[in-house]
Design a protein around this motif. Structure first.
Motif, short mmCIF file in Angstrom:
data_model
loop_
_atom_site.label_atom_id
_atom_site.label_comp_id
_atom_site.label_asym_id
_atom_site.label_seq_id
_atom_site.Cartn_x
_atom_site.Cartn_y
_atom_site.Cartn_z
N THR A 1 4.42 -1.23 4.57
CA THR A 1 4.28 0.20 4.35
C THR A 1 5.46 0.94 4.97
O THR A 1 5.72 0.80 6.16
CB THR A 1 2.97 0.70 4.96
OG1 THR A 1 1.89 -0.10 4.46
CG2 THR A 1 2.71 2.14 4.58
N SER B 1 0.80 -1.22 0.00
CA SER B 1 0.00 0.00 0.00
C SER B 1 0.83 1.25 0.00
O SER B 1 0.37 2.30 -0.45
CB SER B 1 -0.91 0.02 1.22
OG SER B 1 -0.12 -0.03 2.41
N VAL C 1 -1.81 6.15 4.83
CA VAL C 1 -2.85 5.14 4.95
C VAL C 1 -4.16 5.84 5.32
O VAL C 1 -4.14 6.93 5.88
CB VAL C 1 -2.50 4.06 6.00
CG1 VAL C 1 -1.28 3.26 5.58
CG2 VAL C 1 -2.28 4.68 7.37
N TYR D 1 -2.97 3.82 -1.36
CA TYR D 1 -3.72 3.26 -0.24
C TYR D 1 -5.21 3.04 -0.52
O TYR D 1 -5.90 2.41 0.27
CB TYR D 1 -3.58 4.17 0.98
CG TYR D 1 -3.93 5.62 0.71
CD1 TYR D 1 -5.23 6.09 0.86
CD2 TYR D 1 -2.95 6.52 0.30
CE1 TYR D 1 -5.55 7.41 0.60
CE2 TYR D 1 -3.26 7.85 0.04
CZ TYR D 1 -4.55 8.29 0.19
OH TYR D 1 -4.87 9.60 -0.08
N TYR E 1 -2.70 -2.86 4.90
CA TYR E 1 -1.62 -2.04 4.38
C TYR E 1 -0.31 -2.76 4.64
O TYR E 1 0.32 -2.61 5.69
CB TYR E 1 -1.63 -0.67 5.07
CG TYR E 1 -2.91 0.12 4.86
CD1 TYR E 1 -3.30 0.51 3.58
CD2 TYR E 1 -3.73 0.47 5.92
CE1 TYR E 1 -4.47 1.23 3.37
CE2 TYR E 1 -4.89 1.20 5.73
CZ TYR E 1 -5.26 1.57 4.46
OH TYR E 1 -6.42 2.29 4.27
N SER F 1 3.10 -3.51 8.60
CA SER F 1 1.83 -3.96 8.03
C SER F 1 0.72 -3.70 9.04
O SER F 1 0.84 -4.08 10.20
CB SER F 1 1.89 -5.46 7.67
OG SER F 1 2.85 -5.69 6.66
#
Length: 245
Positions: free
Chosen positions: A206, A36, A212, A128, A203, A190
């Protein structure tokens, strides 16, 4: 990202006439895909923790559209479920892989998608989220129907801290936010969102600096701290403002 290397041979003066103008160059095609945060993939798909070369978002955030968060399952008004499965960029534009019924389609901005007889247009693609605008305005979202809790989440010094092994729960409407993993080299985290048994977003991998969307708000990954003997691994999120203008 495009990288170009140029090597020019340096030779003795006697050979300059023979080798004048010679050299070689090679370039790598731009592109990248990842989780993401738009991390760029390395060999065999491993996460390198590098931001991909594209913009974070392309298109406009249509408040009447339906938002599909990265890695989650989204139920569309009018029927059908899809998942924002992968993000990619060619360095200028952004693409999204949307999965429905086991089939995956790669879409760009302004592409159209038909789900159970209803037509949708891709109005925004971000690392995202993807926003889909319905052709039938009867399926449009109410931009004023935002579910927020003024007492959640609790921030400290302007940051929201999430810890591995500890779920942060919003009571009403129900939402659970959990850090499922943290990697140290490079630093990535994550984060998973669940509500009443449904996976709303994942996500994955990341990096710091990525955005996010959680609970109708945008957050930046400000810091990722590995576990120590005294403290659990921590992700600090900085609020950026509402998810929609």
């Amino acid at each position: 990202m495009t990288r170009t290397r140029t090597a020019t041979a340096t030779v003795a003066a006697a050979l300059l006439l023979l080798l004048a103008g010679c050299g070689d160059s090679e370039s790598e095609d731009p592109g990248g895909s990842g989780g993401s945060g738009g991390e760029q993939g390395g060999e065999d798909g491993e996460n390198t923790g590098q931001a991909d070369p594209g913009p974070e978002c392309v298109g406009e955030a249509d408040p009447t559209g339906t938002r599909a968060l990265f890695g989650g399952e989204t139920e569309l008004p009018g029927g059908g479920t899809l998942s924002y499965a992968a993000a990619s960029s060619d360095g200028t534009d952004r693409q999204a892989d949307l999965t429905q019924g086991g089939d995956t389609t790669t879409l760009s901005l302004d592409d159209q998608l038909t789900v159970q007889g209803n037509d949708w247009t891709v109005s925004q693609i971000c690392t995202y989220r993807v926003i889909l605008t319905p052709a039938d305005q009867a399926l449009a979202q109410d931009p004023d129907a935002v579910e927020t809790d003024p007492e959640w989440p609790i921030t400290q010094g302007g940051f929201w801290e999430l810890h591995t092994g500890i779920t942060d729960d919003r009571p009403d409407p129900p939402l659970s936010v959990a850090v499922t993993s943290i990697d140290e080299d490079p630093a990535t985290a994550s984060i998973q969102l669940n509500a009443e048994g449904a996976n709303l977003a994942s996500y994955d991998d990341t990096p710091v600096g990525a955005t996010v969307e959680i609970a109708d708000q945008l957050w930046e990954i400000a810091d990722i701290t590995a576990e120590t003997d005294a403290d659990p691994a921590t992700v600090r999120l900085q609020p950026l403002g509402p998810a929609l203008p």
